[in-house]
Design a protein around this motif. Structure first.
Motif, short mmCIF file in Angstrom:
data_model
loop_
_atom_site.label_atom_id
_atom_site.label_comp_id
_atom_site.label_asym_id
_atom_site.label_seq_id
_atom_site.Cartn_x
_atom_site.Cartn_y
_atom_site.Cartn_z
N SER A 111 -7.06 7.41 -1.71
CA SER A 111 -8.01 7.01 -2.79
C SER A 111 -9.01 6.36 -2.22
N ALA A 112 -8.79 5.26 -1.35
CA ALA A 112 -9.65 4.50 -0.62
C ALA A 112 -10.58 5.35 0.28
N TYR A 149 -7.15 10.88 -4.91
CA TYR A 149 -5.81 10.31 -5.41
C TYR A 149 -4.75 10.88 -6.29
N GLU A 193 -0.84 7.10 -1.60
CA GLU A 193 -1.95 7.50 -2.33
C GLU A 193 -3.06 6.54 -2.61
N SER A 194 -2.68 5.12 -2.37
CA SER A 194 -3.98 4.10 -2.16
C SER A 194 -4.59 4.45 -0.87
N ASP A 224 0.77 -1.19 0.18
CA ASP A 224 0.04 0.01 -0.07
C ASP A 224 0.75 1.18 0.26
N SER A 225 0.36 2.25 -0.70
CA SER A 225 1.15 3.54 -0.89
C SER A 225 0.09 4.62 -0.14
#
Length: 162
Positions: free
Chosen positions: A100-101, A108, A96-97, A93-94
């Protein structure tokens, strides 16, 4: 760290009177860490002096450290909640992820833009620092006329770096 292989790196030289220098991965990590921490430690006295009060600077440093710790723990907890760690593929996971979630695809794009801007301005900061350190070399370049003074003279090494 005993789990990593202890590879030796030998610095080559042509003069036999100079002893060979060898380093390990651990010593390289320590050198990088000390370089990063050194710049921050050198700037702390000025930051404390600029805060105006003998107690305000250290208190602000502690407060900022606590807030940073809280934010990192929150990000890690969010990443674990989003995707529980996999035994063979941990850490996929980053930032950004997670963004986004939590906030959708527009967030994102926004977080990618912010990370890009941070990297860009960090590179600009290092370029300006390097330019300031190399500015005395500009006196040795064969610039003449209007180029010998002013903005171009001051930034000539910056152009060479870029």
């Amino acid at each position: 760290d005993d789990s990593e292989p202890h590879e030796m790196f030998v610095v080559p030289h042509t003069d036999d009177s100079i002893p060979s220098r060898a380093g390990t991965i651990s010593s390289a990590r320590f050198n990088i860490l000390s370089t990063m921490v050194g710049g921050g430690c050198l700037s702390l006295p000025l930051a404390f002096q600029q805060s105006g009060n003998g107690l305000l600077g250290p208190l602000l440093l502690i407060l900022t450290g606590l807030m940073t710790d809280f934010c990192f723990r929150l990000l890690v907890a969010s990443a674990v909640q989003l995707n529980p760690p996999h035994a063979r593929l941990p850490g996929k996971d980053s930032f950004e992820s997670v963004t986004s979630a939590a906030f959708g695809p527009k967030a994102y794009v926004m977080s990618m833009g912010l990370v890009t801007a941070m990297c860009f301005f960090g590179a600009v900061g290092y370029s300006v620092l390097l330019r300031d350190m190399m500015e005395p070399l500009n006196d040795y370049w064969p610039l003449s006329g209007a180029l010998a003074h002013g903005w171009i003279h001051k930034n000539f090494t910056l152009f060479l770096i870029i």
